[in-house]
Design a protein around this motif. Structure first.
Motif, PDB file in Angstrom:
ATOM      1  N   PHE A  87      36.970  47.761  37.789  1.00 55.10           N
ATOM      2  CA  PHE A  87      35.525  47.938  37.620  1.00 55.10           C
ATOM      3  C   PHE A  87      35.061  47.478  36.246  1.00 55.10           C
ATOM      4  N   VAL A  88      33.900  46.842  36.230  1.00 55.94           N
ATOM      5  CA  VAL A  88      33.258  46.484  34.964  1.00 55.94           C
ATOM      6  C   VAL A  88      31.804  46.954  35.059  1.00 55.94           C
ATOM      7  N   PHE A  89      31.361  47.707  34.036  1.00 57.33           N
ATOM      8  CA  PHE A  89      30.007  48.273  34.071  1.00 57.33           C
ATOM      9  C   PHE A  89      29.141  47.650  32.984  1.00 57.33           C
ATOM     10  N   GLN A  90      27.831  47.811  33.157  1.00 57.48           N
ATOM     11  CA  GLN A  90      26.897  47.243  32.180  1.00 57.48           C
ATOM     12  C   GLN A  90      27.145  47.790  30.769  1.00 57.48           C
ATOM     13  N   SER A  91      27.461  49.099  30.709  1.00 61.71           N
ATOM     14  CA  SER A  91      27.566  49.735  29.391  1.00 61.71           C
ATOM     15  C   SER A  91      29.019  49.822  28.903  1.00 61.71           C
ATOM     16  N   TYR A  92      29.873  48.978  29.413  1.00 58.39           N
ATOM     17  CA  TYR A  92      31.284  48.806  29.006  1.00 58.39           C
ATOM     18  C   TYR A  92      32.166  50.036  29.261  1.00 58.39           C
ATOM     19  N   GLN A 149      32.607  43.993  26.123  1.00 63.46           N
ATOM     20  CA  GLN A 149      32.653  43.762  27.562  1.00 63.46           C
ATOM     21  C   GLN A 149      33.924  43.001  27.947  1.00 63.46           C
ATOM     22  N   ARG A 150      34.386  42.111  27.061  1.00 64.24           N
ATOM     23  CA  ARG A 150      35.632  41.396  27.376  1.00 64.24           C
ATOM     24  C   ARG A 150      36.829  42.358  27.351  1.00 64.24           C
ATOM     25  N   VAL A 151      36.795  43.356  26.453  1.00 67.59           N
ATOM     26  CA  VAL A 151      37.847  44.386  26.466  1.00 67.59           C
ATOM     27  C   VAL A 151      37.785  45.138  27.804  1.00 67.59           C
ATOM     28  N   ALA A 152      36.546  45.442  28.248  1.00 64.33           N
ATOM     29  CA  ALA A 152      36.392  46.166  29.520  1.00 64.33           C
ATOM     30  C   ALA A 152      36.919  45.321  30.687  1.00 64.33           C
ATOM     31  N   ILE A 153      36.754  44.016  30.595  1.00 59.83           N
ATOM     32  CA  ILE A 153      37.288  43.144  31.658  1.00 59.83           C
ATOM     33  C   ILE A 153      38.824  43.161  31.610  1.00 59.83           C
ATOM     34  N   ALA A 154      39.371  43.060  30.409  1.00 54.68           N
ATOM     35  CA  ALA A 154      40.839  43.119  30.275  1.00 54.68           C
ATOM     36  C   ALA A 154      41.358  44.437  30.848  1.00 54.68           C
ATOM     37  N   ARG A 155      40.632  45.521  30.578  1.00 56.22           N
ATOM     38  CA  ARG A 155      41.035  46.829  31.102  1.00 56.22           C
ATOM     39  C   ARG A 155      40.959  46.846  32.638  1.00 56.22           C
ATOM     40  N   ALA A 156      39.917  46.212  33.178  1.00 56.30           N
ATOM     41  CA  ALA A 156      39.788  46.155  34.645  1.00 56.30           C
ATOM     42  C   ALA A 156      40.965  45.399  35.261  1.00 56.30           C
ATOM     43  N   LEU A 157      41.586  44.520  34.467  1.00 54.39           N
ATOM     44  CA  LEU A 157      42.699  43.697  34.978  1.00 54.39           C
ATOM     45  C   LEU A 157      44.067  44.353  34.763  1.00 54.39           C
ATOM     46  N   ALA A 158      44.064  45.536  34.133  1.00 52.45           N
ATOM     47  CA  ALA A 158      45.317  46.157  33.679  1.00 52.45           C
ATOM     48  C   ALA A 158      46.394  46.219  34.755  1.00 52.45           C
ATOM     49  N   ASN A 159      45.997  46.593  35.962  1.00 56.55           N
ATOM     50  CA  ASN A 159      47.005  46.732  37.027  1.00 56.55           C
ATOM     51  C   ASN A 159      46.967  45.562  38.008  1.00 56.55           C
ATOM     52  N   ASN A 160      46.437  44.441  37.521  1.00 52.82           N
ATOM     53  CA  ASN A 160      46.358  43.207  38.309  1.00 52.82           C
ATOM     54  C   ASN A 160      45.715  43.419  39.692  1.00 52.82           C
ATOM     55  N   PRO A 161      44.489  43.963  39.697  1.00 56.30           N
ATOM     56  CA  PRO A 161      43.839  44.248  40.982  1.00 56.30           C
ATOM     57  C   PRO A 161      43.417  42.958  41.681  1.00 56.30           C
ATOM     58  N   ILE A 163      40.653  42.935  43.604  1.00 56.72           N
ATOM     59  CA  ILE A 163      39.191  42.951  43.711  1.00 56.72           C
ATOM     60  C   ILE A 163      38.579  43.402  42.382  1.00 56.72           C
ATOM     61  N   ILE A 164      37.584  42.643  41.921  1.00 57.72           N
ATOM     62  CA  ILE A 164      36.898  43.047  40.703  1.00 57.72           C
ATOM     63  C   ILE A 164      35.419  43.233  41.007  1.00 57.72           C
ATOM     64  N   GLY A 192      42.567  33.562  42.403  1.00 60.14           N
ATOM     65  CA  GLY A 192      42.650  34.132  43.752  1.00 60.14           C
ATOM     66  C   GLY A 192      42.057  35.515  43.900  1.00 60.14           C
ATOM     67  N   LYS A 193      41.399  35.999  42.839  1.00 62.24           N
ATOM     68  CA  LYS A 193      40.815  37.337  42.951  1.00 62.24           C
ATOM     69  C   LYS A 193      39.463  37.272  43.673  1.00 62.24           C
ATOM     70  N   CYS A 194      39.057  38.424  44.157  1.00 58.41           N
ATOM     71  CA  CYS A 194      37.757  38.548  44.819  1.00 58.41           C
ATOM     72  C   CYS A 194      36.806  39.199  43.818  1.00 58.41           C
ATOM     73  N   LEU A 195      35.766  38.459  43.404  1.00 59.50           N
ATOM     74  CA  LEU A 195      34.826  39.005  42.420  1.00 59.50           C
ATOM     75  C   LEU A 195      33.484  39.276  43.067  1.00 59.50           C
ATOM     76  N   ILE A 196      32.988  40.489  42.879  1.00 57.47           N
ATOM     77  CA  ILE A 196      31.695  40.860  43.448  1.00 57.47           C
ATOM     78  C   ILE A 196      30.830  41.365  42.295  1.00 57.47           C
ATOM     79  N   ILE A 197      29.789  40.606  41.994  1.00 60.94           N
ATOM     80  CA  ILE A 197      29.046  40.861  40.767  1.00 60.94           C
ATOM     81  C   ILE A 197      27.569  41.077  41.054  1.00 60.94           C
ATOM     82  N   ALA A 198      27.078  42.272  40.758  1.00 60.94           N
ATOM     83  CA  ALA A 198      25.644  42.532  40.871  1.00 60.94           C
ATOM     84  C   ALA A 198      25.001  42.100  39.564  1.00 60.94           C
ATOM     85  N   SER A 199      23.978  41.295  39.659  1.00 58.86           N
ATOM     86  CA  SER A 199      23.384  40.794  38.425  1.00 58.86           C
ATOM     87  C   SER A 199      21.920  40.429  38.606  1.00 58.86           C
TER      88      SER A 199
END
Ligand SMILES: Nc1ncnc2c1ncn2[C@@H]1O[C@H](COP(=O)(O)OP(=O)(O)OP(=O)(O)O)[C@@H](O)[C@H]1O
Ligand SMILES: [Mg+2]
Length: 223
Positions: A87-92, A149-161, A163-164, A192-199
Motif C-alpha cells: 500500500f502507498v498512501f497520499q500522506s506517506y 513517498q519513495r521510502v513509502a514505496i520501498a516499504r510497500a515492496l518489502a515483501n515483494n508483493p 499487487i501495489i 510484472g506487478k499489478c499497479l492500481i493507482i487512484a489519482s
C-alpha cells in the motif's frame, strides 16, 4: 491478479445509507498499470480499500489469484495481505522515529521467509531501486515529500508483493516528484506487478495501460 465479482458496498450511518459501489465483474492483471479516476466522493478510496482487503463489503467477491478472500481464515488473511499487497498512501504514513531503511524493514518483521540479518541489506536494495541510496539513514523529517513517498514505496515492496495499491500517491507532491514516482510505478509494472493507482492527476493517464473511472458506484473503462 485480482478480480471483482458483483461487488456491492454501502456505508450505513444512523440517518442514511450511501451506496458507494455497485459494480459488475472486473479483472486486474499483473504487468499492467491501472489508473482509477473519478470525482471526489465517487468511491476510489473505498474501492482500493476493498481490493486491499482492508474493509468489508456487502455482497460479491474479491478473488486474488483464484482464492476467494472471504473464505480465508483470519490468520491467513493477515499473512496474505502482508505478502501479496503493498500500500502507498497520499500522506506517506512513515514512522517518524525510524530511519528510512528501518521504515522499509517494518513489513519484513511479519515475514518469516526473510531472515533477520538479511533485512537491512534488502531494505537498502529497495531504497536503491527508488534512487534513495544516499538517504538510507535519514529520518522522515530529514526528507522531502517526494523522498518520503519513495521510502513509502520501498516499504510497500518489502515483501515483494504482486499487487501495489496507491491512493493519491502524488497528491501532496509537485510535478517533478510526481513524474519520478509515476516512473517508478511504470518500472514496477514492467517487472510484472499489478499497479492500481487512484489519482486526480491527469498525468497518470500517460502512464496507465487502462484508465478506469468510478461513476455512480460503477467501475467503467474509460480507455
Ligand atoms: N466510513 C464511512 N462511513 C460513511 N460514509 C463514508 C465512509 N467512508 C466514505 N464514505 C462516503 O462514501 C463516499 C465515497 O468515499 P471515498 O473516500 O471512497 O471517495 P473518493 O473517491 O476516494 O474521494 P476523494 O477523491 O475525495 O478521495 C463518499 O460520499 C464518502 O462520504
Ligand atoms: Mg479518496
Amino acid at each position: 491478479m485480482i478480480k471483482l465479482e458483483n461487488l456491492s458496498k454501502k456505508y450505513k450511518t444512523k440517518e442514511k445509507e450511501i451506496q458507494v459501489l455497485n459494480s459488475e465483474n472486473y479483472q486486474f492483471e499483473n504487468g499492467k498499470l491501472y489508473a482509477i479516476i473519478g470525482h471526489s466522493g465517487s468511491g476510489k478510496t473505498t474501492l482500493l480499500n476493498i481490493l486491499g482487503t482492508l474493509i468489508d463489503f456487502d455482497s460479491g467477491k474479491v478473488i486474488v489469484d483464484d482464492v476467494d478472500f472471504a473464505t480465508m481464515k483470519e490468520k491467513d488473511k493477515a499473512k496474505f495481505r502482508n505478502r501479496k499487497i503493498g500500500f502507498v498512501f497520499q500522506s506517506y504514513l512513515l514512522n517518524p522515529t525510524l530511519k528510512a531503511y528501518e521504515n522499509v524493514i517494518v513489513p519484513m518483521y511479519l515475514n518469516r521467509d526473510i531472515k533477520s540479518k538479511e533485512r537491512k541489506e534488502k531494505a537498502i536494495e529497495l531504497l536503491k531501486k527508488v534512487k534513495l541510496e544516499d538517504r538510507i539513514n535519514h529520518f522522515p523529517k530529514e526528507l522531502s515529500g517526494g523522498e518520503q513517498q519513495r521510502v513509502a514505496i520501498a516499504r510497500a515492496l518489502a515483501n515483494n508483493p504482486e499487487i501495489i495499491l496507491a491512493d493519491e500517491p502524488t497528491g501532496n507532491l509537485d510535478k517533478e516528484s510526481e513524474e519520478i514516482i509515476f516512473k517508478i510505478f511504470e518500472d514496477l509494472k514492467k517487472e510484472g506487478k499489478c499497479l492500481i493507482i487512484a489519482s486526480h492527476s491527469d498525468y497518470i493517464k500517460a502512464y496507465a495501460d487502462v484508465v478506469l473511472s468510478v461513476t455512480d458506484g460503477k467501475l467503467e473503462v474509460v480507455r
